[in-house]
Write an enzyme that holds these catalytic residues in place. Structure first.
Site, PDB file in Angstrom:
ATOM      1  N   ALA A   6      37.384  -6.535   7.406  1.00 15.23           N
ATOM      2  CA  ALA A   6      37.583  -5.091   7.242  1.00 15.23           C
ATOM      3  C   ALA A   6      38.693  -4.692   8.223  1.00 15.23           C
ATOM      4  O   ALA A   6      39.407  -5.550   8.733  1.00 15.23           O
ATOM      5  CB  ALA A   6      36.282  -4.334   7.507  1.00 15.23           C
ATOM      6  N   ARG A  46       3.908  17.082  43.987  1.00 16.70           N
ATOM      7  CA  ARG A  46       3.286  15.873  43.436  1.00 16.70           C
ATOM      8  C   ARG A  46       2.068  15.479  44.256  1.00 16.70           C
ATOM      9  O   ARG A  46       1.052  15.026  43.745  1.00 16.70           O
ATOM     10  CB  ARG A  46       4.299  14.721  43.418  1.00 16.70           C
ATOM     11  CG  ARG A  46       5.464  14.956  42.466  1.00 16.70           C
ATOM     12  CD  ARG A  46       6.462  13.792  42.503  1.00 16.70           C
ATOM     13  NE  ARG A  46       5.897  12.581  41.941  1.00 16.70           N
ATOM     14  CZ  ARG A  46       5.703  11.451  42.599  1.00 16.70           C
ATOM     15  NH1 ARG A  46       6.052  11.362  43.878  1.00 16.70           N
ATOM     16  NH2 ARG A  46       5.176  10.396  42.016  1.00 16.70           N
ATOM     17  N   ASN A  79      35.795 -13.900   4.720  1.00 13.64           N
ATOM     18  CA  ASN A  79      35.055 -12.658   4.544  1.00 13.64           C
ATOM     19  C   ASN A  79      34.011 -12.873   3.449  1.00 13.64           C
ATOM     20  O   ASN A  79      34.265 -13.601   2.484  1.00 13.64           O
ATOM     21  CB  ASN A  79      36.019 -11.528   4.130  1.00 13.64           C
ATOM     22  CG  ASN A  79      35.352 -10.163   4.192  1.00 13.64           C
ATOM     23  OD1 ASN A  79      35.122  -9.631   5.270  1.00 13.64           O
ATOM     24  ND2 ASN A  79      35.027  -9.607   3.044  1.00 13.64           N
ATOM     25  N   GLU A  88      33.895   7.291  27.591  1.00 17.12           N
ATOM     26  CA  GLU A  88      34.775   7.901  26.581  1.00 17.12           C
ATOM     27  C   GLU A  88      34.166   9.214  26.053  1.00 17.12           C
ATOM     28  O   GLU A  88      34.864  10.224  25.924  1.00 17.12           O
ATOM     29  CB  GLU A  88      34.976   6.874  25.468  1.00 17.12           C
ATOM     30  CG  GLU A  88      35.703   7.327  24.234  1.00 17.12           C
ATOM     31  CD  GLU A  88      35.651   6.218  23.155  1.00 17.12           C
ATOM     32  OE1 GLU A  88      35.911   5.045  23.465  1.00 17.12           O
ATOM     33  OE2 GLU A  88      35.331   6.550  22.003  1.00 17.12           O
ATOM     34  N   LYS A  98      31.247  -2.798  27.578  1.00 11.90           N
ATOM     35  CA  LYS A  98      31.873  -2.068  26.462  1.00 11.90           C
ATOM     36  C   LYS A  98      31.050  -0.820  26.117  1.00 11.90           C
ATOM     37  O   LYS A  98      31.593   0.254  25.840  1.00 11.90           O
ATOM     38  CB  LYS A  98      32.004  -2.976  25.231  1.00 11.90           C
ATOM     39  CG  LYS A  98      32.404  -2.246  23.938  1.00 11.90           C
ATOM     40  CD  LYS A  98      33.820  -1.729  23.987  1.00 11.90           C
ATOM     41  CE  LYS A  98      34.254  -0.727  22.937  1.00 11.90           C
ATOM     42  NZ  LYS A  98      33.799  -0.752  21.594  1.00 11.90           N
ATOM     43  N   VAL A 125      32.191  -8.179  12.092  1.00 11.82           N
ATOM     44  CA  VAL A 125      31.457  -7.524  10.996  1.00 11.82           C
ATOM     45  C   VAL A 125      30.591  -6.411  11.573  1.00 11.82           C
ATOM     46  O   VAL A 125      30.535  -6.220  12.792  1.00 11.82           O
ATOM     47  CB  VAL A 125      30.587  -8.519  10.194  1.00 11.82           C
ATOM     48  CG1 VAL A 125      31.439  -9.655   9.646  1.00 11.82           C
ATOM     49  CG2 VAL A 125      29.428  -9.060  11.022  1.00 11.82           C
ATOM     50  N   SER A 179      37.881  -2.884  22.562  1.00 12.54           N
ATOM     51  CA  SER A 179      38.164  -1.455  22.421  1.00 12.54           C
ATOM     52  C   SER A 179      39.622  -1.212  22.093  1.00 12.54           C
ATOM     53  O   SER A 179      40.493  -1.974  22.491  1.00 12.54           O
ATOM     54  CB  SER A 179      37.825  -0.701  23.708  1.00 12.54           C
ATOM     55  OG  SER A 179      38.195   0.659  23.549  1.00 12.54           O
ATOM     56  N   MET A 239      39.041  -3.813  11.378  1.00  9.90           N
ATOM     57  CA  MET A 239      39.146  -4.428  12.712  1.00  9.90           C
ATOM     58  C   MET A 239      39.468  -5.916  12.614  1.00  9.90           C
ATOM     59  O   MET A 239      40.355  -6.416  13.302  1.00  9.90           O
ATOM     60  CB  MET A 239      37.839  -4.226  13.489  1.00  9.90           C
ATOM     61  CG  MET A 239      37.592  -2.821  13.974  1.00  9.90           C
ATOM     62  SD  MET A 239      38.782  -2.265  15.217  1.00  9.90           S
ATOM     63  CE  MET A 239      38.290  -3.227  16.644  1.00  9.90           C
ATOM     64  N   HIS A 261      31.812   1.717  28.669  1.00 12.32           N
ATOM     65  CA  HIS A 261      33.158   2.223  28.358  1.00 12.32           C
ATOM     66  C   HIS A 261      33.053   3.348  27.323  1.00 12.32           C
ATOM     67  O   HIS A 261      33.647   4.415  27.472  1.00 12.32           O
ATOM     68  CB  HIS A 261      34.041   1.088  27.820  1.00 12.32           C
ATOM     69  CG  HIS A 261      35.273   1.561  27.099  1.00 12.32           C
ATOM     70  ND1 HIS A 261      35.233   2.065  25.804  1.00 12.32           N
ATOM     71  CD2 HIS A 261      36.567   1.655  27.480  1.00 12.32           C
ATOM     72  CE1 HIS A 261      36.446   2.442  25.437  1.00 12.32           C
ATOM     73  NE2 HIS A 261      37.273   2.204  26.432  1.00 12.32           N
ATOM     74  N   ASN A 262      32.293   3.118  26.275  1.00 10.93           N
ATOM     75  CA  ASN A 262      32.172   4.141  25.234  1.00 10.93           C
ATOM     76  C   ASN A 262      31.460   5.383  25.759  1.00 10.93           C
ATOM     77  O   ASN A 262      31.812   6.501  25.387  1.00 10.93           O
ATOM     78  CB  ASN A 262      31.423   3.586  24.031  1.00 10.93           C
ATOM     79  CG  ASN A 262      32.289   2.645  23.204  1.00 10.93           C
ATOM     80  OD1 ASN A 262      33.206   2.019  23.722  1.00 10.93           O
ATOM     81  ND2 ASN A 262      31.996   2.542  21.930  1.00 10.93           N
TER      82      ASN A 262
HETATM   83  P1  NDP Z   1      32.654  -2.539   9.427  1.00 11.61           P
HETATM   84  O1  NDP Z   1      31.817  -2.286  10.610  1.00 11.61           O
HETATM   85  O2  NDP Z   1      32.825  -1.494   8.405  1.00 11.61           O
HETATM   86  O3  NDP Z   1      32.089  -3.872   8.722  1.00 11.61           O
HETATM   87  C1  NDP Z   1      32.600  -4.344   7.502  1.00 11.61           C
HETATM   88  C2  NDP Z   1      32.656  -5.854   7.509  1.00 11.61           C
HETATM   89  O4  NDP Z   1      31.336  -6.402   7.685  1.00 11.61           O
HETATM   90  C3  NDP Z   1      33.168  -6.411   6.194  1.00 11.61           C
HETATM   91  O5  NDP Z   1      33.973  -7.527   6.473  1.00 11.61           O
HETATM   92  C4  NDP Z   1      31.881  -6.806   5.499  1.00 11.61           C
HETATM   93  O6  NDP Z   1      32.051  -7.783   4.506  1.00 11.61           O
HETATM   94  C5  NDP Z   1      31.099  -7.336   6.652  1.00 11.61           C
HETATM   95  N1  NDP Z   1      29.674  -7.433   6.368  1.00 11.61           N
HETATM   96  C6  NDP Z   1      28.789  -6.422   6.240  1.00 11.61           C
HETATM   97  N2  NDP Z   1      27.553  -6.910   5.996  1.00 11.61           N
HETATM   98  C7  NDP Z   1      27.662  -8.265   5.969  1.00 11.61           C
HETATM   99  C8  NDP Z   1      26.742  -9.321   5.770  1.00 11.61           C
HETATM  100  N3  NDP Z   1      25.436  -9.094   5.571  1.00 11.61           N
HETATM  101  N4  NDP Z   1      27.211 -10.576   5.811  1.00 11.61           N
HETATM  102  C9  NDP Z   1      28.518 -10.826   6.029  1.00 11.61           C
HETATM  103  N5  NDP Z   1      29.433  -9.874   6.225  1.00 11.61           N
HETATM  104  C10 NDP Z   1      29.013  -8.611   6.190  1.00 11.61           C
HETATM  105  O7  NDP Z   1      34.113  -3.063   9.863  1.00 11.61           O
HETATM  106  P2  NDP Z   1      35.074  -2.577  11.045  1.00 11.61           P
HETATM  107  O8  NDP Z   1      36.286  -3.413  10.857  1.00 11.61           O
HETATM  108  O9  NDP Z   1      35.207  -1.113  11.127  1.00 11.61           O
HETATM  109  O10 NDP Z   1      34.314  -3.026  12.368  1.00 11.61           O
HETATM  110  C11 NDP Z   1      33.965  -4.374  12.633  1.00 11.61           C
HETATM  111  C12 NDP Z   1      33.200  -4.440  13.938  1.00 11.61           C
HETATM  112  O11 NDP Z   1      34.047  -3.988  14.993  1.00 11.61           O
HETATM  113  C13 NDP Z   1      31.956  -3.551  13.988  1.00 11.61           C
HETATM  114  O12 NDP Z   1      30.947  -4.186  14.728  1.00 11.61           O
HETATM  115  C14 NDP Z   1      32.453  -2.321  14.716  1.00 11.61           C
HETATM  116  O13 NDP Z   1      31.400  -1.637  15.365  1.00 11.61           O
HETATM  117  C15 NDP Z   1      33.408  -2.943  15.707  1.00 11.61           C
HETATM  118  N6  NDP Z   1      34.430  -2.063  16.215  1.00 11.61           N
HETATM  119  C16 NDP Z   1      35.059  -1.148  15.420  1.00 11.61           C
HETATM  120  C17 NDP Z   1      36.026  -0.308  15.921  1.00 11.61           C
HETATM  121  C18 NDP Z   1      36.715   0.645  15.032  1.00 11.61           C
HETATM  122  O14 NDP Z   1      37.538   1.419  15.547  1.00 11.61           O
HETATM  123  N7  NDP Z   1      36.456   0.640  13.737  1.00 11.61           N
HETATM  124  C19 NDP Z   1      36.427  -0.376  17.316  1.00 11.61           C
HETATM  125  C20 NDP Z   1      35.776  -1.399  18.056  1.00 11.61           C
HETATM  126  C21 NDP Z   1      34.812  -2.178  17.515  1.00 11.61           C
HETATM  127  P3  NDP Z   1      32.293  -7.350   2.961  1.00 11.61           P
HETATM  128  O15 NDP Z   1      33.761  -7.105   2.843  1.00 11.61           O
HETATM  129  O16 NDP Z   1      31.837  -8.545   2.206  1.00 11.61           O
HETATM  130  O17 NDP Z   1      31.472  -6.140   2.696  1.00 11.61           O
END
Ligand code: NDP
Length: 477
Positions: free
Chosen positions: A11, A445, A33, A190, A183, A74, A128, A13, A186-187
């Site tokens: 996705a 108390r 993926n 933030e 982390k 993920v 981050s 990230m 950190h949040n």
């Molecule tokens: P998401 O949190 O939206 O997760 C989507 C991804 O997870 C896809 O690749 C999806 O695969 C996969 N996934 C979901 N369920 C499963 C499963 N059961 N088995 C295997 N794969 C699965 O993606 P982000 O890119 O937004 O974030 C990724 C991580 O990074 C998260 O933990 C998030 O909290 C962290 N993060 C995000 C930040 C941001 O700004 N977005 C910043 C810092 C950290 P599929 O395509 O097959 O659905």
């Protein structure tokens, strides 16, 4: 095997992190993926990148040189567990699995222990910087074993943001869940920083009478001083934005209900469990909570006249708000570092607060000039009891205190809420007080629960016979 590193979860990230890795000299990145469409899309959109696309976990493992290193990006929670299970099936002892998602650190502690049983290394790494950081250089907070960091450190250093002095924004934080713990805090910081900036805006707008575009200019000016930070910069940009549809400032058409995904709440829960008064972070989380309670807000609003009351702000108001913001920010960071150090003591991590401040100087959301100053404070004294006990911050906050008090009183008089400003000031006055009314609380108390008290003039534990002759007895002798 062609790839020296792998990324699972493509996705926003994961694909950006994979592109960042692939852009570094010498790296070939295996990508995988769950839904293969995402993998194919990444490969076709970025033919320039050194990727090896794989569509099964086995193919992913086969594509990696040994010992294998793979970063999971993920969804936090069950998805992360599912992917770890799949990888441990096909990986071998000595391989390294990195979870770069926003895992709860206690999950990371659990996962690290379970994966270690298989001989595979598990590293929970906080990352981050959002999607842009993942692509161009995030701040990275890895936990896990020191042994795994020997392999992982150089790879992470190659993709991390770099501070002005050239140092990469990554350091081995500590074992097992230390990286995700830091982390998380950190949040939390933030959240506090954002809330303080938002309160500054609200006061400038509703007490000072400035328009959003003017406040944007004020923030831009502040950004050239000690408040220089990414959050101040993006705030100015948001305030300058005009809604194309209505012609109004965008901030006036955005629904005033702040969302959250949980890391702020986790930080406050941890602070409570550790006994750390992280009041700034707590106020920020609660402020988001208040904003989201639409029905309650409407019901209460119907009963009161909530318009800001005119207040005499004097001609130093803008600068007063700047000073109040800076002082409150120092408090929020002091409390954040208190939480980090208390977590280190509780979970057995030898955390280095100066090194943590340094890796937050670039790449992450709270990146700021200020972090250098914090790093310097901890290099003056590694065992600093509180950031505000450092000579530099002590005098900075003391210098700003009169302005801070004026701002908090003007907020109270005008009825513009400033929970983080006022709570930070109360914290400052409490932590620095000669004597606290906690003495009276101890008396209460002891009265209703015989909870006993200590005296400040001699040793021992005492109880007053409240329902008897009210004489005092020593209970520990
Ligand atoms: P998401 O949190 O939206 O997760 C989507 C991804 O997870 C896809 O690749 C999806 O695969 C996969 N996934 C979901 N369920 C499963 C499963 N059961 N088995 C295997 N794969 C699965 O993606 P982000 O890119 O937004 O974030 C990724 C991580 O990074 C998260 O933990 C998030 O909290 C962290 N993060 C995000 C930040 C941001 O700004 N977005 C910043 C810092 C950290 P599929 O395509 O097959 O659905």
């Amino acid at each position: 095997a062609a790839a020296n590193i792998g990324v699972v979860g493509l996705a926003v990230m994961g694909s950006n992190l994979a592109r960042n890795l692939a852009s570094r000299e010498g790296n070939t990145v295996a990508v995988f993926n769950r839904s293969p469409e995402r993998t194919r899309a990444l490969l076709s959109e970025h033919p320039e990148a050194e990727f090896v696309g794989t569509e099964t976990v086995q193919a992913f493992a086969d594509a990696l040189q040994r010992p294998r290193t793979a970063i999971i990006m993920v969804q936090a929670g069950a998805a992360t567990d599912a992917v770890i299970d799949q990888l441990t099936e096909v990986f071998e002892p000595g391989d390294i699995i990195v979870d770069g998602g926003n895992a709860l650190f206690t999950d990371t502690i659990r996962r690290e222990a379970a994966v270690r049983e298989t001989g595979i290394h598990f590293v929970g790494a906080g990352i981050s910087g959002g999607e842009e950081g993942a692509l161009n250089g995030p701040s990275i907070m890895p936990g896990g074993s020191a042994e795994s960091y020997e392999t992982l450190g150089p790879i992470l250093a190659s993709i991390a943001a770099r501070a002005d002095d050239g140092e990469p924004c990554v350091t081995h934080i500590g074992t097992d869940g230390a990286g995700h713990f830091v982390k998380m805090v950190h949040n939390g910081i933030e959240y506090a920083d954002m809330q303080l900036i938002a309160e500054s805006y609200d006061l400038l707008r509703h007490v000072g009478g400035y328009e959003p575009a003017q406040i944007a200019d004020i923030f831009t000016e502040w950004d050239s001083g000690e408040l220089e930070s990414y959050l101040i910069q993006i705030t100015a940009e948001v305030l300058r934005q005009v809604d194309a549809e209505t012609g109004k400032p965008l901030v006036d058409v955005i629904l005033d209900a702040a969302g959250m995904k949980g890391t702020g709440t986790w930080t406050v829960q941890q602070a409570l469990a550790l006994g750390v008064p992280a009041t700034g972070i707590a106020e920020a989380v609660f402020a988001r909570g208040v904003s989201g309670r639409a029905d309650q807000r409407a019901a209460v609003r119907a009963t009161i006249d909530a318009r800001p009351q005119p207040a005499d702000v004097g001609d130093t108001f803008v600068d007063d708000v700047r000073r109040a913001l800076y002082s409150s920010k120092v408090i929020a960071y002091a409390q954040g570092f208190d939480t980090i150090l208390a977590g280190g003591a509780e979970y057995g991590w030898a955390l280095d607060p100066g090194a943590i401040a340094k890796i937050w100087r670039e790449g992450c959301i709270i990146r700021a000039r200020f972090l250098n100053t914090i790093a310097e404070a901890y290099s003056r004294n590694r065992r600093l009891e509180s950031l505000i006990a450092d000579e530099f911050f002590a005098s900075a906050v003391a210098d700003g205190a009169p302005a801070w008090r004026r701002v908090v009183s003007v907020a109270a008089l005008s009825g513009v809420p400033a929970p983080a400003f006022s709570s930070s000031l109360s914290y400052y006055d409490s932590i620095g007080a000669e004597r606290l009314p906690a003495a009276l609380v101890q008396g209460q108390r002891d009265f209703f629960g015989a909870h006993t008290y200590r005296r400040n003039d001699r040793d021992g534990i005492f109880h007053t016979l409240w329902s008897g002759d009210r004489s005092e007895v020593r209970t520990d002798a």
